[in-house]
Enzyme design. Structure first.
Site, PDB file in Angstrom:
ATOM      1  N   CYS A  79       1.095  -1.652   0.255  1.00  0.00           N
ATOM      2  CA  CYS A  79      -0.077   0.068   0.000  1.00  0.00           C
ATOM      3  C   CYS A  79       0.972   1.639  -0.002  1.00  0.00           C
ATOM      4  O   CYS A  79       1.156   1.444  -0.873  1.00  0.00           O
ATOM      5  CB  CYS A  79      -1.009  -0.271   0.921  1.00  0.00           C
ATOM      6  SG  CYS A  79      -2.330   1.524   0.989  1.00  0.00           S
ATOM      7  N   ARG A 138     -13.085   5.544  -2.998  1.00  0.00           N
ATOM      8  CA  ARG A 138     -12.301   4.975  -2.236  1.00  0.00           C
ATOM      9  C   ARG A 138     -12.980   3.499  -2.812  1.00  0.00           C
ATOM     10  O   ARG A 138     -13.943   2.946  -3.392  1.00  0.00           O
ATOM     11  CB  ARG A 138     -13.000   5.151  -0.533  1.00  0.00           C
ATOM     12  CG  ARG A 138     -11.945   3.972   0.441  1.00  0.00           C
ATOM     13  CD  ARG A 138     -11.173   5.632   1.205  1.00  0.00           C
ATOM     14  NE  ARG A 138     -10.382   4.882   1.818  1.00  0.00           N
ATOM     15  CZ  ARG A 138      -9.200   5.466   2.542  1.00  0.00           C
ATOM     16  NH1 ARG A 138      -8.840   6.755   1.739  1.00  0.00           N
ATOM     17  NH2 ARG A 138      -8.421   4.714   2.444  1.00  0.00           N
ATOM     18  N   HIS A 177      -3.652  -5.452   2.145  1.00  0.00           N
ATOM     19  CA  HIS A 177      -3.802  -5.856   3.628  1.00  0.00           C
ATOM     20  C   HIS A 177      -4.417  -7.411   4.497  1.00  0.00           C
ATOM     21  O   HIS A 177      -4.622  -8.470   2.850  1.00  0.00           O
ATOM     22  CB  HIS A 177      -4.389  -4.446   4.326  1.00  0.00           C
ATOM     23  CG  HIS A 177      -3.846  -3.650   3.914  1.00  0.00           C
ATOM     24  ND1 HIS A 177      -3.043  -3.102   4.688  1.00  0.00           N
ATOM     25  CD2 HIS A 177      -4.917  -2.698   2.546  1.00  0.00           C
ATOM     26  CE1 HIS A 177      -2.639  -1.622   3.509  1.00  0.00           C
ATOM     27  NE2 HIS A 177      -3.071  -1.468   3.148  1.00  0.00           N
TER      28      HIS A 177
END
Length: 246
Positions: free
Chosen positions: A101, A135, A198
């Site tokens: 990320c 998002r 993640h």
């Protein structure tokens, strides 16, 4: 249950970049998985941290970097730039790295926020990232020719595009990945694995962990002899993650 090998085949040094500021959504778990699996393969793990202002470790075998908020990226920005040439040399020399990320973004050419501010990267990866109001969040399933099915979780507003000198880690079968348009996730360059996933990534994707370990061992000792890792919990985690909705 698989036990750690009694024979020590050598030491592998894993350096975690900026865990104080770049450690979100369980990314610390990637370093812990490497530590455990290195031992299962019969080698001695040495897990080191590098934070802002520290002396950079010598004899680095594997580098791991996690994600963070924009504020965390700003905290480490100047220090990371000061270490850019060292990290570029390690990357070009084939040091295996896992970049998640925010660290993935900062190893690229730049991150341009949605307000127009530019956070320069260190240019190891031929990628650029633009912040948006969209998002990208949810569970992700990636098809990779190299690692098979990769499972994880994304939560980012930066959209990354790959330059011609780099290839994607894989294509998204579920989820978004690098951006909302091209169906690609992550990046592969030299022995670098970069990803938005993640969760943390490595507990559910031991094939990637073993790639990093075996590559490090081969570079340091000339050959890699696998141990017998206990993958029972990894298999269960993959089964559960694969059933989760977007």
């Amino acid at each position: 249950m698989t036990q750690e090998a009694s024979e020590n085949k050598g030491t592998i040094r894993v350096v975690q970049l900026y865990p104080r500021d770049m450690n979100i959504y369980g990314d610390w778990g990637n370093a812990l998985v490497l530590k455990r699996r290195i031992a299962w393969h019969g080698y001695t793990p040495e897990l080191l941290e590098y934070n802002v202002g520290d002396d950079f470790p010598e004899d680095v075998d594997v580098i791991v970097g996690g994600g963070g908020q924009d504020s965390g990226q700003l905290v480490i920005q100047a220090d990371l730039l000061s270490r850019g040439s060292t990290l570029q040399e390690l990357a070009e020399d084939g040091t295996p790295m896992l970049l998640i990320c925010g660290m993935y973004q900062l190893f690229g050419r730049f991150f341009k926020t949605r307000t127009g501010s530019v956070i320069p990267g260190i240019g190891v990866l031929d990628v650029e990232t633009h912040g948006t109001d969209e998002r990208l969040i949810g569970n992700v399933k990636v098809e990779s020719e190299e690692f098979g099915e990769i499972l994880g979780y994304e939560n980012h507003s930066g959209q990354t595009t790959l330059g011609p000198g780099i290839r994607a880690l894989g294509t998204t079968a579920k989820g978004t990945g690098n951006n909302s348009s091209d169906g690609q996730e992550g990046a592969r360059y030299k022995n670098i694995v970069a990803s938005y996933l993640h969760g943390s990534l490595l507990p559910k994707n031991p094939a990637i962990a073993d790639f990093l370990i075996s590559t490090a061992v081969e570079r340091k000792y000339g050959s890699f002899t696998a141990g017998a890792p206990d993958d029972r919990f990894a298999v269960l985690a993959r089964e559960h993650a694969g059933r989760r909705p977007r």
